[in-house]
Design a protein around this motif. Structure first.
Motif, PDB file in Angstrom:
ATOM      1  N   ARG A  11       0.867  -1.172   0.000  1.00  0.00           N
ATOM      2  CA  ARG A  11       0.000   0.000   0.000  1.00  0.00           C
ATOM      3  C   ARG A  11       0.900   1.216   0.000  1.00  0.00           C
ATOM      4  O   ARG A  11       2.012   1.172   0.526  1.00  0.00           O
ATOM      5  CB  ARG A  11      -0.912  -0.003   1.223  1.00  0.00           C
ATOM      6  CG  ARG A  11      -1.883  -1.163   1.208  1.00  0.00           C
ATOM      7  CD  ARG A  11      -2.962  -0.980   2.258  1.00  0.00           C
ATOM      8  NE  ARG A  11      -3.890  -2.085   2.142  1.00  0.00           N
ATOM      9  CZ  ARG A  11      -4.306  -2.819   3.156  1.00  0.00           C
ATOM     10  NH1 ARG A  11      -3.875  -2.557   4.368  1.00  0.00           N
ATOM     11  NH2 ARG A  11      -5.155  -3.788   2.982  1.00  0.00           N
ATOM     12  N   THR A  12       0.421   2.297  -0.565  1.00  0.00           N
ATOM     13  CA  THR A  12       1.258   3.493  -0.661  1.00  0.00           C
ATOM     14  C   THR A  12       1.578   4.089   0.701  1.00  0.00           C
ATOM     15  O   THR A  12       2.681   4.547   0.940  1.00  0.00           O
ATOM     16  CB  THR A  12       0.572   4.567  -1.528  1.00  0.00           C
ATOM     17  OG1 THR A  12      -0.720   4.835  -0.977  1.00  0.00           O
ATOM     18  CG2 THR A  12       0.452   4.117  -2.956  1.00  0.00           C
ATOM     19  N   ASN A  13       0.609   4.068   1.617  1.00  0.00           N
ATOM     20  CA  ASN A  13       0.864   4.704   2.905  1.00  0.00           C
ATOM     21  C   ASN A  13       1.325   3.730   3.990  1.00  0.00           C
ATOM     22  O   ASN A  13       2.062   4.110   4.878  1.00  0.00           O
ATOM     23  CB  ASN A  13      -0.376   5.472   3.381  1.00  0.00           C
ATOM     24  CG  ASN A  13      -1.606   4.587   3.462  1.00  0.00           C
ATOM     25  OD1 ASN A  13      -1.583   3.439   3.051  1.00  0.00           O
ATOM     26  ND2 ASN A  13      -2.683   5.136   3.984  1.00  0.00           N
TER      27      ASN A  13
END
Length: 126
Positions: free
Chosen positions: A64-66
């Motif tokens: 996931r990006t975050n």
């Protein structure tokens, strides 16, 4: 004439002969979990702090990006609890087929039991 003990022994033998491999495996996992002092996953409820012993079925990295997560399904012969490590891409020893004992607070996610960032102990390979 058969005694009660011999009837019970005969019944156990017949059950093992007629049970599927999955049923025998589940029974052995439940027995190992009880020997480790763990709670059966089937008996766990949300908010309860538990210790569960079992075998990892799947291990999945979710990029996931975050916040990347590492998720593993722990099966103890009665039910599955998903172990989620937040912010981790890989943990040495966390792999399918590995036996471990996990401790933490049970949460619910999509009607599934989850333990976030559990404390864990890897059992020696068998």
């Amino acid at each position: 004439m058969m005694t009660d003990e011999s009837r019970v022994s005969l019944r156990r033998i017949l059950q093992r002969l007629t049970a599927s491999e999955a049923e025998i495996d589940a029974q052995e996992l439940r027995q190992e979990s009880a020997e480790c002092g763990g709670v059966l996953a089937q008996q766990c409820s949300r908010g309860q702090v538990v210790s569960i012993a079992g075998r990892l079925r799947t291990v999945v990295y979710t990029p996931r990006t975050n916040l990347p997560t590492l998720e593993a399904d722990l099966y103890d012969g009665s039910d599955v609890v998903t172990l989620v490590w937040l912010g981790r891409r890989h943990i040495s020893g966390i792999e399918p087929g590995r036996h471990l004992t996990a401790r933490g607070r049970v949460a619910m996610r999509d009607d599934r039991k989850v333990i976030y960032n559990p404390y864990y102990e890897l059992d020696s390979p068998k």
